[in-house]
Design an enzyme around this catalytic site. Sequence first.
Site, PDB file in Angstrom:
ATOM      1  N   HIS A 111       0.879  -1.166   0.000  1.00  0.00           N
ATOM      2  CA  HIS A 111       0.000   0.000   0.000  1.00  0.00           C
ATOM      3  C   HIS A 111       0.920   1.221   0.000  1.00  0.00           C
ATOM      4  CE1 HIS A 111      -2.276  -3.047   2.346  1.00  0.00           C
ATOM      5  NE2 HIS A 111      -3.352  -2.542   1.771  1.00  0.00           N
ATOM      6  N   ASP A 114       2.430   1.943   3.317  1.00  0.00           N
ATOM      7  CA  ASP A 114       3.325   0.952   3.927  1.00  0.00           C
ATOM      8  C   ASP A 114       4.758   1.387   3.672  1.00  0.00           C
ATOM      9  OD1 ASP A 114       1.116  -0.720   4.354  1.00  0.00           O
ATOM     10  OD2 ASP A 114       1.447  -1.797   2.470  1.00  0.00           O
ATOM     11  N   HIS A 281     -10.742 -14.379   3.097  1.00  0.00           N
ATOM     12  CA  HIS A 281     -11.938 -13.617   2.718  1.00  0.00           C
ATOM     13  C   HIS A 281     -13.018 -14.557   2.209  1.00  0.00           C
ATOM     14  CE1 HIS A 281      -9.406  -9.715   1.900  1.00  0.00           C
ATOM     15  NE2 HIS A 281      -9.169 -10.247   3.088  1.00  0.00           N
ATOM     16  N   ASP A 306      -4.338 -13.806  -2.839  1.00  0.00           N
ATOM     17  CA  ASP A 306      -3.736 -13.413  -1.572  1.00  0.00           C
ATOM     18  C   ASP A 306      -3.755 -14.653  -0.688  1.00  0.00           C
ATOM     19  OD1 ASP A 306      -3.088 -10.843  -2.191  1.00  0.00           O
ATOM     20  OD2 ASP A 306      -4.375  -9.902  -0.690  1.00  0.00           O
ATOM     21  N   ASP A 317     -10.674 -12.581  10.124  1.00  0.00           N
ATOM     22  CA  ASP A 317      -9.643 -12.597   9.098  1.00  0.00           C
ATOM     23  C   ASP A 317      -8.310 -12.740   9.836  1.00  0.00           C
ATOM     24  OD1 ASP A 317      -8.484 -12.293   6.624  1.00  0.00           O
ATOM     25  OD2 ASP A 317      -8.735 -10.133   6.523  1.00  0.00           O
TER      26      ASP A 317
END
Length: 446
Positions: A111, A114, A281, A306, A317
């Site tokens: 991101h 990050d 997810h 992912d 999660d």
Amino acid sequence: MSTRAQVVLGEREFFPGIGPIPYEGRESDQPLAFRWYEADRVVGEKTMAEHFKFAVAYWHSFGGTGTDPFGAPTRQYPWLVAREPQLRARDKMEAAFEFITKMGIPYYCFHDFDLIEEGPTLAESARRLDRITDYAQQKQAASGVKLLWGTANLFSHPRYMNGAATNPDFAVVAHAAAQVRRALDATIKLGGENYVFWGGREGYLSLLNTDMKTELDHLARFLHLAVDYARRQGFEGQFFIEPKPAEPSKHQYDFDAATVIGFLREYDLLDHFKLNIEVNHATLAQHTFQHEVRVAADAGLLGSLDANRGDYQNGWDTDQFPNNVYELVEALLILLETGGLRGGGINFDAKLRRNSTDPVDLFYAHIGGMDAFARALLVAQDILEHSDYLALRRERYASFQSEAARAFATGQSTLEDLSAWAQANGEPEPRSGRQERFENIINRYL
Ligand code: XLS
Ligand code: NI
Ligand code: NI
């Protein structure tokens, strides 16, 4: 051909005493070695490295400090201690490239924030991103490590508490657009192969205060603008949407693969987007990972994965590192059968447990995940090459070879034709689904 990147150290070594992780084969009892993942080994038509395109997630691996909603950080990583954000970002990047290259992993993902902390203004954030991406460019060039995808963090800052692209306040939507523009710039500058949208705050906490139709219209408009901008900047990569049903929002608009596909179709976005499916997810959405992979693959939209896993005893999660080979075989069977990932790779969106506090734990975690995938790939390939798995599945549909059935499947019969056929042929014989026999195939090849 060696696909292994050069080990790249910074000014100081953050993982002293750990060298490049070798492949040693299944008999090895060295914990810092691969037993199954052999980058250059050919499986089917591609090498393992090409099948997987493994990536390290910058956020969990280098930013994750072990906090949870009840507890303070448990890890004091030495690359996170410098006082000044630029210096901290630099240390973090040195640690990241040292780790990634010692692991021999070909890609990473991030991101925007990050890489470096967000600044107090959009202009300052852009300036910081420019500087740190200059450094990332050098690191990538020195190591050969590539950027699998970039994304913007549109969920951590309080301004996004009511959504980013779906926020009822236009000022926030515009702010999110400014942020995505810079995240796209950074991704393009670093040769990113893909760009991800994950909408943790694109959803609602209560439907009572939410105009869902307007929010979905805005989300689609926002995505169109991002695509248009990126294409104008020469970005030729793939865009991904990453479905997740909930957390942090009560309901997220990108609920699951089927929902996202419907959304992309409704808003004319199918030409630019594919899906990034995340294991945990899928299970949050009450599906298996295999189910989500299958839905995306059948639509020709399986872009990226992912990799992680949930916990069977709770519904969060938890983002644990993958280790369930049996389940991975099921997913990889689909991948092999349907031609693999379109543009993406396998990003370890997974974090160490809170009490895994040593830097070496990062190595164990990634080695375990890569070995689990590699072993599952070998098993899946073996099943497809040597077992009657596909034939058995086809056989369940063998009755569709008849003339009447073909007319039905190709749209050449009416409901009356089918009822006439049914009346002439009497009660169908029971036909076993043979689930246990199918399940045994995987264990047999493991
Ligand atoms: C959160 C998501 C997130 C995306 C990138 O659950 O998995 O990490 O992958 O924003
Ligand atoms: Ni996630
Ligand atoms: Ni993710």
